[in-house]
Write a protein that holds these residues in place. Sequence first.
Motif, PDB file in Angstrom:
ATOM      1  N   ALA A  27       0.808  -1.226   0.000  1.00 39.82           N
ATOM      2  CA  ALA A  27       0.000   0.000   0.000  1.00 39.82           C
ATOM      3  C   ALA A  27       0.840   1.274   0.000  1.00 39.82           C
ATOM      4  N   CYS A  28       2.090   1.163   0.438  1.00 38.20           N
ATOM      5  CA  CYS A  28       2.902   2.385   0.593  1.00 38.20           C
ATOM      6  C   CYS A  28       4.334   2.127   0.146  1.00 38.20           C
ATOM      7  N   THR A  29       4.746   2.834  -0.863  1.00 36.65           N
ATOM      8  CA  THR A  29       6.095   2.635  -1.414  1.00 36.65           C
ATOM      9  C   THR A  29       7.192   3.017  -0.409  1.00 36.65           C
ATOM     10  N   PHE A  30       6.880   3.948   0.499  1.00 39.22           N
ATOM     11  CA  PHE A  30       7.897   4.335   1.498  1.00 39.22           C
ATOM     12  C   PHE A  30       8.151   3.189   2.481  1.00 39.22           C
ATOM     13  N   ILE A  31       7.080   2.520   2.857  1.00 35.03           N
ATOM     14  CA  ILE A  31       7.250   1.360   3.758  1.00 35.03           C
ATOM     15  C   ILE A  31       7.996   0.255   3.005  1.00 35.03           C
ATOM     16  N   LYS A  32       7.592   0.051   1.760  1.00 30.22           N
ATOM     17  CA  LYS A  32       8.214  -1.007   0.956  1.00 30.22           C
ATOM     18  C   LYS A  32       9.733  -0.804   0.849  1.00 30.22           C
TER      19      LYS A  32
ATOM     20  N   ASP B 122      15.383   7.695   5.762  1.00 23.97           N
ATOM     21  CA  ASP B 122      14.381   7.632   6.829  1.00 23.97           C
ATOM     22  C   ASP B 122      13.014   7.736   6.159  1.00 23.97           C
ATOM     23  N   TYR B 123      12.343   6.607   5.996  1.00 21.56           N
ATOM     24  CA  TYR B 123      11.083   6.620   5.248  1.00 21.56           C
ATOM     25  C   TYR B 123      10.028   7.500   5.920  1.00 21.56           C
ATOM     26  N   ARG B 124      10.204   7.762   7.226  1.00 23.61           N
ATOM     27  CA  ARG B 124       9.234   8.614   7.921  1.00 23.61           C
ATOM     28  C   ARG B 124       9.293  10.060   7.418  1.00 23.61           C
TER      29      ARG B 124
ATOM     30  N   ASN C 111       9.834  10.729   4.183  1.00 24.00           N
ATOM     31  CA  ASN C 111       9.019  10.645   2.957  1.00 24.00           C
ATOM     32  C   ASN C 111       7.541  10.714   3.327  1.00 24.00           C
ATOM     33  N   CYS C 112       7.197  10.025   4.397  1.00 24.14           N
ATOM     34  CA  CYS C 112       5.816  10.021   4.883  1.00 24.14           C
ATOM     35  C   CYS C 112       5.390  11.443   5.262  1.00 24.14           C
ATOM     36  N   ARG C 113       6.244  12.140   6.004  1.00 27.46           N
ATOM     37  CA  ARG C 113       5.909  13.514   6.428  1.00 27.46           C
ATOM     38  C   ARG C 113       5.675  14.419   5.225  1.00 27.46           C
ATOM     39  N   ARG C 114       6.557  14.284   4.224  1.00 22.37           N
ATOM     40  CA  ARG C 114       6.424  15.151   3.035  1.00 22.37           C
ATOM     41  C   ARG C 114       5.146  14.822   2.269  1.00 22.37           C
ATOM     42  N   TYR C 115       4.844  13.546   2.185  1.00 20.08           N
ATOM     43  CA  TYR C 115       3.626  13.125   1.492  1.00 20.08           C
ATOM     44  C   TYR C 115       2.392  13.735   2.184  1.00 20.08           C
ATOM     45  N   ILE C 116       2.394  13.677   3.499  1.00 26.59           N
ATOM     46  CA  ILE C 116       1.253  14.225   4.247  1.00 26.59           C
ATOM     47  C   ILE C 116       1.224  15.751   4.127  1.00 26.59           C
ATOM     48  N   ALA C 117       2.383  16.383   4.182  1.00 33.22           N
ATOM     49  CA  ALA C 117       2.433  17.848   4.033  1.00 33.22           C
ATOM     50  C   ALA C 117       1.866  18.260   2.678  1.00 33.22           C
TER      51      ALA C 117
ATOM     52  N   VAL D  42      -2.479  13.276   9.023  1.00 30.76           N
ATOM     53  CA  VAL D  42      -2.599  11.815   9.008  1.00 30.76           C
ATOM     54  C   VAL D  42      -2.945  11.328   7.616  1.00 30.76           C
ATOM     55  N   CYS D  43      -2.424  10.166   7.291  1.00 31.30           N
ATOM     56  CA  CYS D  43      -2.713   9.548   6.005  1.00 31.30           C
ATOM     57  C   CYS D  43      -3.546   8.285   6.249  1.00 31.30           C
ATOM     58  N   GLY D  44      -2.970   7.313   6.960  1.00 27.14           N
ATOM     59  CA  GLY D  44      -3.750   6.142   7.376  1.00 27.14           C
ATOM     60  C   GLY D  44      -3.825   5.002   6.379  1.00 27.14           C
ATOM     61  N   LYS D  45      -3.202   5.153   5.205  1.00 27.82           N
ATOM     62  CA  LYS D  45      -3.281   4.061   4.221  1.00 27.82           C
ATOM     63  C   LYS D  45      -2.628   2.784   4.747  1.00 27.82           C
ATOM     64  N   CYS D  46      -1.573   2.950   5.544  1.00 26.08           N
ATOM     65  CA  CYS D  46      -0.901   1.750   6.075  1.00 26.08           C
ATOM     66  C   CYS D  46      -1.749   1.091   7.165  1.00 26.08           C
ATOM     67  N   ILE D  47      -2.577   1.879   7.854  1.00 24.60           N
ATOM     68  CA  ILE D  47      -3.506   1.300   8.830  1.00 24.60           C
ATOM     69  C   ILE D  47      -4.590   0.534   8.075  1.00 24.60           C
TER      70      ILE D  47
HETATM   71  S1  SF4 Z   1       0.954   7.247   6.771  1.00 21.03           S
HETATM   72 FE1  SF4 Z   1       0.711   7.007   4.538  1.00 21.03          FE
HETATM   73  S2  SF4 Z   1       2.624   7.764   3.650  1.00 21.03           S
HETATM   74 FE2  SF4 Z   1       2.975   7.424   5.830  1.00 21.03          FE
HETATM   75  S3  SF4 Z   1       3.811   5.361   6.005  1.00 21.03           S
HETATM   76 FE3  SF4 Z   1       1.587   5.165   6.258  1.00 21.03          FE
HETATM   77  S4  SF4 Z   1       0.779   4.812   4.192  1.00 21.03           S
HETATM   78 FE4  SF4 Z   1       2.873   5.556   3.965  1.00 21.03          FE
END
Ligand code: SF4
Length: 253
Positions: free
Chosen positions: A197-202, A209-211, A213-219, A230-235
């Motif tokens: 679901a998330c290329t940063f986690i992958k 630091d994938y976190r 990438n996560c912060r920038r994506y959310i910003a 919050v994004c929540g796709k990984c949840i």
């Molecule tokens: S919150 Fe979104 S961008 Fe961040 S790690 Fe989870 S799925 Fe990836």
Amino acid sequence: MHTVMDALAELMKEQSYDYIIGITGFETVFCALMPVQQKWLRNLCKERFNDLVEIGSFVSFGISYYDSIIDTINVKKGGETDLDSWNLYGDEYSRLNEMLDTIASKLASRFDGISIPATLHGLAGKIENVTDYYGRTISHRAVAERAGLGWRGKNGLLINHRFGCAVRFASVAVTLPLDASEEVEYACGDCTACEDACTFIKHRVVLPDYRENCRRYIANLRKKGLKKDVCGKCIQACIRNGIHATSFELRAE
Ligand code: SF4
Ligand code: SF4
């Protein structure tokens, strides 16, 4: 006289949400934190720090999202991302954080403890790098993990047997020697749902630091109209598609 656990259970029951509670030693948590978070915690505890290290405990508690909120995340409508839907998840995230902060303050004031708020609000687009978060609080996941509330999943979140990672946490430190809960074994196995679901986690192993990438994506999402950090796709991936998806028991609203 009420014990800490009784008092906390009473406070949690006042909400119409499912909850989990665990205990661990203060020193156990302190040793598990990054140096910058250790410094922050030491400053927060001030003159109580030595007593906390000697006999203190950390109470970790979490509130689970309702099942239906998981499906509001990253919905597509007419080929576009439905941000109104995604913001329902953000609103619920804030509601849970507020509940947790209220409970943490009440518990701390009753047992002369120290409460750690559930989250830092609205910083994703205001800081330069995700590392700027690290020295501003402690990791509730580190506390919850030591307090036996779940294992650390591949998505970096705490995975609880009943509620998966659909849980928000807060923590309170008390100068009391409470019985610690047992830690939970890692159980992600061969699952890759959050990585899919998330290329940063992958690519978390090769990214610096994938976190970040996560912060920038959310910003970026915030600039487009997402209301909360919050994004929540990984949840969602873990709850709906992970190897434990059929055993999670999120409450229907
Ligand atoms: S919150 Fe979104 S961008 Fe961040 S790690 Fe989870 S799925 Fe990836
Ligand atoms: S989606 Fe699978 S691999 Fe990812 S955290 Fe959940 S159980 Fe672990």
